[in-house]
Design a protein around this motif. Structure first.
Motif, short mmCIF file in Angstrom:
data_model
loop_
_atom_site.label_atom_id
_atom_site.label_comp_id
_atom_site.label_asym_id
_atom_site.label_seq_id
_atom_site.Cartn_x
_atom_site.Cartn_y
_atom_site.Cartn_z
N GLU A 75 0.87 -1.24 0.06
CA GLU A 75 -0.02 -0.07 0.16
C GLU A 75 0.61 1.24 0.00
OE1 GLU A 75 -3.28 2.18 3.01
OE2 GLU A 75 -2.99 -0.01 3.18
N LYS A 115 1.70 5.11 0.62
CA LYS A 115 1.12 6.21 1.41
C LYS A 115 1.41 7.61 0.58
CE LYS A 115 0.21 5.98 5.17
NZ LYS A 115 -1.30 5.60 6.11
N THR A 145 10.05 2.66 2.42
CA THR A 145 9.11 2.49 3.29
C THR A 145 9.22 3.72 4.48
OG1 THR A 145 10.63 1.31 4.90
CG2 THR A 145 9.45 -0.07 3.43
N GLU A 146 7.95 3.72 5.07
CA GLU A 146 7.93 4.77 5.98
C GLU A 146 8.93 4.77 7.01
OE1 GLU A 146 3.47 5.35 7.18
OE2 GLU A 146 3.79 3.31 6.92
N ASP A 147 9.43 3.61 7.48
CA ASP A 147 10.43 3.72 8.49
C ASP A 147 11.77 3.99 7.81
OD1 ASP A 147 11.51 2.87 11.19
OD2 ASP A 147 12.85 1.27 9.85
N VAL A 151 5.74 3.83 0.78
CA VAL A 151 4.95 2.34 1.33
C VAL A 151 4.92 2.25 2.64
CG1 VAL A 151 5.14 1.51 -1.16
CG2 VAL A 151 6.83 0.83 0.70
N LYS A 152 3.97 1.63 3.04
CA LYS A 152 3.62 1.18 4.56
C LYS A 152 4.73 0.46 4.71
CE LYS A 152 -0.16 0.65 6.22
NZ LYS A 152 -1.55 -0.21 6.80
N ASP A 153 5.25 0.49 6.17
CA ASP A 153 6.05 -0.33 6.43
C ASP A 153 5.49 -2.05 6.37
OD1 ASP A 153 8.00 1.36 7.34
OD2 ASP A 153 7.04 1.59 9.33
N THR A 154 6.55 -3.07 6.38
CA THR A 154 5.93 -4.29 6.06
C THR A 154 5.26 -4.69 7.31
OG1 THR A 154 8.30 -5.11 6.70
CG2 THR A 154 7.85 -5.01 4.70
N HIS A 155 4.19 -5.53 7.16
CA HIS A 155 3.24 -5.96 8.24
C HIS A 155 4.14 -6.83 9.38
CE1 HIS A 155 0.02 -8.27 10.10
NE2 HIS A 155 -0.60 -7.43 9.82
#
Length: 797
Positions: free
Chosen positions: A128, A130, A146-148, A184-188
């Motif tokens: 997903e 962001k 990723t966001e992180d 993208v969102k951080d990995t689940h």
């Protein structure tokens, strides 16, 4: 109901000690149970959040003659022909770089978990965005972060449009410049996929991906998503058929291959493949965690039931009086169940708060990733189960053992002596038996871990530093020579795989025997650095570049059984050159035989193994440096000074080989810590229960103790009288626990190729420890009862 609640709190205040002990024991037990049970539930739910997870499979390809070559990667051919399999719903192929070198502005550093992905990857694994449009990954040299990653490296700056230089991965240098096109969102947290950078497959990496279908090397990861009614075996057969009819089959490399589809749902817990995307829990016995969690809960519930029963017996006059003045059975049962429910709910609430506080400590101590996800039903089902068991057990006792077996007059006149009740004895014996089994298991696990860690490995793992090389284009020989000149360095060697790292596979049919050998590329200095001893040595030490094959003793014995001598083996190889042709067969020049050593952990037997020795720079992926005697910090500083001289703009990444070897036993280490920690908890709960029960029994026999003292009984005689029953109960528990513990531990030891003995002293020591704990606990309460003034005791009665 209001009356029941009010009565419950009055009883809590009236019996402060029993209530506090009961709640404390239940809180400890429920907290322990929830930590393990929720952790297991989390482990089992990996990747289950992905839509259609049950229909997603990872494709594996392996040569038929190399069936022990377990790799998570597969041939590029798989994705190339996926369009020819109409049964597929979706197919994706990507490359994972566990460690690469990237540069942002002037800062060059190593980055973990870099993926080069396609559009199907985004769809299959529900990535997903962001910020930005993920369709831009179709464009050349684009990257999503990723966001992180954005927080760590860009802070409050907008990363869109910034350039990330992909300097190197495991196999190549100077890959290209990539523009950040989104976040993208951080990995689940519960997925076997880990990534911080998603690179486009177009542009700098395009030639690599176009070449994948043309070779038989295992470089990429291939995943298929199937419709619900399609069998994975059918798809695997179609892949095999497509390969057999392709031109690739006849190219250099093994001719016959097998294809299989491995369920994504099983990857985290059941996969034991090399090059996994994330460390799996396949070697960690999750089912054993479940057993331990329920054992702790059972001890806690036995303790709770024992104390509840003891308190009900103490209140028998109150309950009998209520029954006498007209209370029916249902009203008495409801009152007791309300009390039990309030205790359970209060204990669960305290437990959840306690777990939240200690979560960081639990993760650090047990080396697990434990988190409570309140949006998942597992936690609520487990809470309801705890309450249900407590209510059921209490109801059964009240109905069967209390109200049905005693008349109102019996209850009021205390003509029933429950201090010797079979129920109390049975519950206590069961509790102590479980504790003995847990203690025995803890002793054995620690003994086995100590055995495998101190077992002779066939090499010396101490003081060996491994440098992970990033730039293989530079002369490794001059770098290793500079390292050798350092006074703190004893020896230097290089290899493409360190011990425990997935090795190559070498078919042995060309040597006249069946099977495969593990195969590692190294130089002669590596053997000296690791102190791997040669029992047969045909190496010319004056040769500057030592080239040839060194095999282990296990393989050497097999070859000698077949050929009788090295000369006969060489002659056999010459016949293979004639039969197969120079292009299809390469003679192995065997120049030495090593002692057998453990390349893998003690879970596996030592098999056939070979080193391909050469001084070429492609061996220099991992530089092994043995430090001499002295400070390790001084040695590392010396290595770093040489590194900075040869690689001034690169961070030195290193680790110690003994740490990597210890990681092979991570599952056993975690199990050992859990058994030790929860055995201590079980002992604590048992001490609480035995102490409270001893107090109850001594109170029930207050009048008897007073009369005996008035008639001249000594304190030692009273202590003996009160303690002897507990000794008998512990002895019965020991007899029950030993066969159960023996069977369980024997089955666990079957996981190891090399194992310690299941010694008798493990059970004896566990029994003695349980007896000592019981006697110390009981003796304290017994001594208080025995030293009380008999006049006060008789007046009290």
């Amino acid at each position: 109901m209001r009356h029941y609640v009010k009565t419950t709190f009055r009883n809590f205040v009236k019996n402060k000690f029993f209530s506090a002990v009961n709640i404390f024991g239940l809180v400890i037990g429920i907290s322990s149970f929830l930590i393990l049970f929720i952790h297991v539930s989390n482990e089992k739910s990996f990747d289950k959040w992905i839509t259609g997870h049950e229909n997603i499979y990872r494709v594996h390809s392996v040569p038929k003659k190399l069936k022990n070559l377990n790799r998570a990667r597969s041939m590029g051919f798989v994705h190339a022909v996926s369009s020819e399999i109409p049964e597929l719903e979706l197919a994706t192929q990507f490359i994972h770089n566990p460690v690469g070198t990237i540069k942002i502005d002037d800062n060059s550093f190593q980055q973990n978990d870099i993926l080069a992905v396609d559009e199907a990857f985004i769809k299959m694994f529900e990535v997903e965005a962001k910020v930005g449009n993920l369709l831009e990954l179709k464009k050349p040299n684009t990257v999503f972060i990723t966001e992180d990653f954005a927080r760590k490296h860009y802070g409050d700056l907008n990363p869109i449009g910034q350039v990330i230089k992909f300097e190197a991965d495991q196999y190549q240098q100077y890959i290209g410049d990539y523009e950040v096109r989104g976040i993208v969102k951080d990995t689940h947290p519960k997925t076997h996929l880990n990534y911080e950078l998603l690179f486009s497959q177009k542009g700098s990496l395009q030639r690599l991906f176009e070449s994948l279908p043309n070779g038989k090397y295992l470089r990429a990861y291939n995943y298929f998503k199937l419709p619900k009614d399609v069998s994975p075996e059918l798809v695997a057969k179609k892949l095999t058929s497509l390969f057999d009819n392709s031109s690739l089959k006849h190219k250099i490399g093994p001719k016959d291959w097998e294809f299989s589809l491995f369920p994504m749902d099983d990857i985290h817990l059941k996969s034991d493949f090399g090059f996994e995307l994330r460390e799996s829990s396949s070697k960690i016995n999750i089912s054993l965690f479940i057993v331990v969690s329920f054992v702790i809960l059972l001890i806690s519930l036995l303790n709770f039931t024992n104390l509840t029963v003891a308190k009900l017996i103490k209140r028998s006059k109150e309950l009998g009086l209520k029954k006498f003045i007209g209370a029916n059975r249902l009203q008495i049962i409801v009152q007791i169940l309300v009390e039990v429910s309030i205790i359970c709910v209060l204990s669960i609430g305290i437990s959840l708060f306690f777990i939240q506080v200690i979560t960081p400590f639990v993760n650090q101590l047990f080396d697990i990733e434990f988190h409570i996800f309140y949006n998942e039903p597992a936690i609520y089902w487990s809470i309801l189960a705890v309450i249900g068991v407590c209510l059921t057990v209490t109801t059964l006792f009240v109905v069967i053992f209390f109200l049905n077996r005693n008349s109102t007059i019996d209850i009021l006149t205390h003509r029933n002596n429950f201090s010797g009740s079979f129920v109390l004895k049975s519950l206590l014996v069961g509790q102590v038996a479980i504790v003995i089994a847990l203690i025995s298991g803890t002793f054995l696990v620690n003994k086995q871990i100590d055995f495998v860690l101190n077992k002779p490995l066939g090499f010396d793992k101490e003081n060996v530093v491994i440098l992970r090389m990033k730039d293989l284009s530079k002369d490794s020989g001059s770098f290793t020579s500079a390292l050798k000149r350092q006074s703190q360095v004893a020896e230097v060697g290089m290899t493409r795989q360190y011990i425990g790292y997935p090795a190559q596979s070498l078919p042995l049919d060309g040597l006249g025997i069946e099977g495969t050998a593990e195969f590692v590329f190294a130089n002669y200095g590596y053997l000296k650095t690791m102190n791997i001893k040669l029992i047969e040595n045909w190496i010319n030490p004056s040769t500057e570049n030592i080239q040839g094959t060194v095999i282990n003793n296990h393989l050497y014995k097999r070859l000698m059984e077949k050929h009788g001598s090295i000369e006969a083996l060489n002659a056999y190889q010459e016949t293979q050159v004639v039969q197969r042709g120079q292009e299809n067969y390469q003679v192995l020049k065997i120049i030495g035989v090593t002692e057998d050593f453990n390349y893998h952990s003690a879970h596996e037997n030592i098999g056939d193994f070979a080193f391909s020795l050469d001084e070429s720079r492609n061996r220099a992926r991992f530089i092994h440096v043995r430090l001499g005697k002295g400070s390790l910090h001084t040695g590392i500083d010396a290595i770093k000074s040489v590194w900075d001289e040869y690689f001034p703009n690169q961070e030195m990444n290193y680790f110690f080989i003994d740490e990597k070897i210890a990681q092979q036993y991570k599952a056993e280490t975690i199990l050992s810590r859990i058994l030790y920690g929860f055995s201590c908890i079980a002992i604590l709960i048992s001490i609480i229960g035995i102490s409270a029960l001893a107090l109850f029994i001594s109170q029930q026999r207050t009048k008897e103790i007073g009369i005996r003292k008035v008639n001249g009984a000594k304190i030692s005689e009273i202590l003996t009288m009160l303690n002897k029953d507990f000794i008998k109960w512990v002895a019965i528990a020991f007899v029950l626990a030993c066969p159960i513990a023996y069977y369980t531990m024997t089955k666990w030891l079957e996981n190891f190729a090399y194992k310690t003995e299941l010694s008798w002293w493990i059970f004896a020591l566990a029994g003695v420890l349980a007896l000592g704990i019981a006697l110390l606990t009981v003796s304290w309460q017994s001594w208080r009862a025995a030293t009380r003034n008999p006049v006060e005791a008789l007046r009290y009665e």
